[in-house]
Motif scaffolding. Sequence first.
Motif, PDB file in Angstrom:
ATOM      1  N   GLU A  85       0.834  -1.208   0.000  1.00  0.00           N
ATOM      2  CA  GLU A  85       0.000   0.000   0.000  1.00  0.00           C
ATOM      3  C   GLU A  85       0.868   1.256   0.000  1.00  0.00           C
ATOM      4  OE1 GLU A  85      -3.234   0.036  -0.405  1.00  0.00           O
ATOM      5  OE2 GLU A  85      -3.269  -2.145  -0.459  1.00  0.00           O
ATOM      6  N   LEU A  86       1.932   1.234   0.810  1.00  0.00           N
ATOM      7  CA  LEU A  86       2.845   2.380   0.850  1.00  0.00           C
ATOM      8  C   LEU A  86       3.498   2.607  -0.508  1.00  0.00           C
ATOM      9  CD1 LEU A  86       4.435   4.586   2.375  1.00  0.00           C
ATOM     10  CD2 LEU A  86       6.109   2.812   2.979  1.00  0.00           C
ATOM     11  N   ALA A  87       3.967   1.533  -1.124  1.00  0.00           N
ATOM     12  CA  ALA A  87       4.630   1.645  -2.430  1.00  0.00           C
ATOM     13  C   ALA A  87       3.678   2.197  -3.480  1.00  0.00           C
ATOM     14  CB  ALA A  87       5.164   0.281  -2.864  1.00  0.00           C
ATOM     15  N   LEU A  88       2.444   1.732  -3.459  1.00  0.00           N
ATOM     16  CA  LEU A  88       1.458   2.208  -4.426  1.00  0.00           C
ATOM     17  C   LEU A  88       1.200   3.699  -4.238  1.00  0.00           C
ATOM     18  CD1 LEU A  88      -0.536   1.365  -6.694  1.00  0.00           C
ATOM     19  CD2 LEU A  88      -2.260   1.027  -4.900  1.00  0.00           C
ATOM     20  N   PHE A  89       1.083   4.127  -2.971  1.00  0.00           N
ATOM     21  CA  PHE A  89       0.825   5.546  -2.697  1.00  0.00           C
ATOM     22  C   PHE A  89       2.011   6.405  -3.140  1.00  0.00           C
ATOM     23  CE2 PHE A  89       0.920   9.332  -0.042  1.00  0.00           C
ATOM     24  CZ  PHE A  89      -0.385   9.797  -0.168  1.00  0.00           C
ATOM     25  N   LEU A  90       3.234   5.972  -2.787  1.00  0.00           N
ATOM     26  CA  LEU A  90       4.420   6.730  -3.184  1.00  0.00           C
ATOM     27  C   LEU A  90       4.547   6.810  -4.701  1.00  0.00           C
ATOM     28  CD1 LEU A  90       7.087   5.357  -0.654  1.00  0.00           C
ATOM     29  CD2 LEU A  90       6.042   7.623  -0.640  1.00  0.00           C
TER      30      LEU A  90
END
Length: 572
Positions: free
Chosen positions: A320-325
């Motif tokens: 989720e973090l990678a997708l947001f970044l």
Amino acid sequence: MSDREAVDGTAQNPALCLRPVHLIAGLKPVYLLGEKALTVGRHPSNDISIPAEAVSRFHARIERQLDQMVVIDLKSSNGTYIGRERIEKAALEPGQTVLFGNVEFRCEVAEPGLAAATEEKVLKTPVQFVSGEQRQSHLILQAEAGKRETVPRGKFFEVPPDTETLVRSYRKLAILYKLGDVFRSAPEERQLLECFMDLIFEVVSADRGVILLREGPDDQLEIRVSRSREAAAEGAPIALSRTIIDRCMAERMAILSQDASADERFKASESIVLHDIRSTMTVPLVSRGLILGVLHVDTQESVHAFNDDDLHFVTSLADELALFLDHRRISEESVHNKEMAAVGEVITDLAHNIKNVLLLADGGIKLMDRLIDEGDLDRVRQDWALTQKTLARISTMVKEMLDYSRAVQISRIACNLNTIVRETSESFKAEFEKKRITAKLRLDRRIEDSLLDAQGLERALVNLLVNACEAIKHDHGEITVTTQVSPSRDLILVVEDNGEGIPGAKLPRIFFPMFSTKGEHGTGLGLAMVKKWVTAVGGMIRAYSNEGEGTRFVLILPRETAGGAPETVMTG
């Protein structure tokens, strides 16, 4: 007073703290000044990281020297001020204001218990990369990163086998809600990563954690966040094994080692054996098949060793973090590309316009040459006036383009918004009377003197008043200028007219360079320059319009107290 008290000065000197005068995104409400030296600057690695262009990457340092707290400027571009005086090194006292670039803090005596209240849940910890020889072997536990799978519907109706499982599931759900809240608040990157690491420490029994992101043209891994749960572990560096990280990134696999010092996969890696890591999770941050970075957490307590459930949940959070970044960076690149495309269009249009005007000027010059030969001086005077007007238009276009392209110079002085509005509006009196426009000023009496870029504000207001005048084509025109103080103490300036208004299809583009609703009478740079200035001072501008009814521009400007130091800064 004892000898110890005389040497370190801790007994007679109260603890100090810095509080931002205006809390902007990325700043904490308070920073405690203790025995440890603090660095100040725009770079995320600073102890007081200030996300503002006017602040240098490594701007200043604050440290205790004997019985004083001292501020040391690190040769910053825009300087460090205490009160109104620019300093290289000076003592900081309670009640003083200190200015880093254009961001102001107030020095105060720390309230009792503030140190405990403001201490981070987990502590910043040094990181050490260690290397070792790797040999091929089988994986113990793994989870594929970046693969987003839908949970089967039946899973939602399964009854947990015991209370402990139910509690774990509830905690995970709560963490997902919190992560969603963090993403919705859209903090700047460092604050986002700090919040994410907080959530990781909530959901797993990690002692230490690190987030690394790929940066720069070579995509090198850079440490962005490093944490330890306990103060006792703060001094010992977190050992990051290149062996594990390389395999994690190469295979795009999250790796869990229950006991790294005995793990057969990495038995030949001296880097792991030496640092006695009991349990580690190394998870790649993957989006669209691209590796953006790595998350590493470890624990040195075998009783709290990670399990496969921890690995899969942490991997899903990392996804989720990678997708947001990734989405945020795509958005930023898109904005940058649009800006560069707009600059290209500006240059092309400017060259085209200048070429057309030069053709007219060239024709006028040739005509004057012929008239001079014929001795018709009256016609020469008439055509020379036209040629001067043509050349002046070229000069105006080039000047406005240069003004738009260069960095904005901000010179803040103590002044009053209402005074600037009155004086600027008064200069339009003749124009208002000529066009039979009624001007109304609605000025908030609560507005006090503050540090403002008076020249920049005046230019922006002149631009908006000119636009308002030109938008009114009838004989019952009305322009209203309003000032207000927002609940957050920001200054609000509103310029409203009852002119022709702006078509809805054109409204989103009015701040683009070279976009004009005035046809050949406008350069298309006026509102673009206003927006650039407002952004440079940390404000916002919004436009509202109904075609045939009029237009309203709202400027929100951050208020800086008049007690601060006058300053001049350059922003890109």
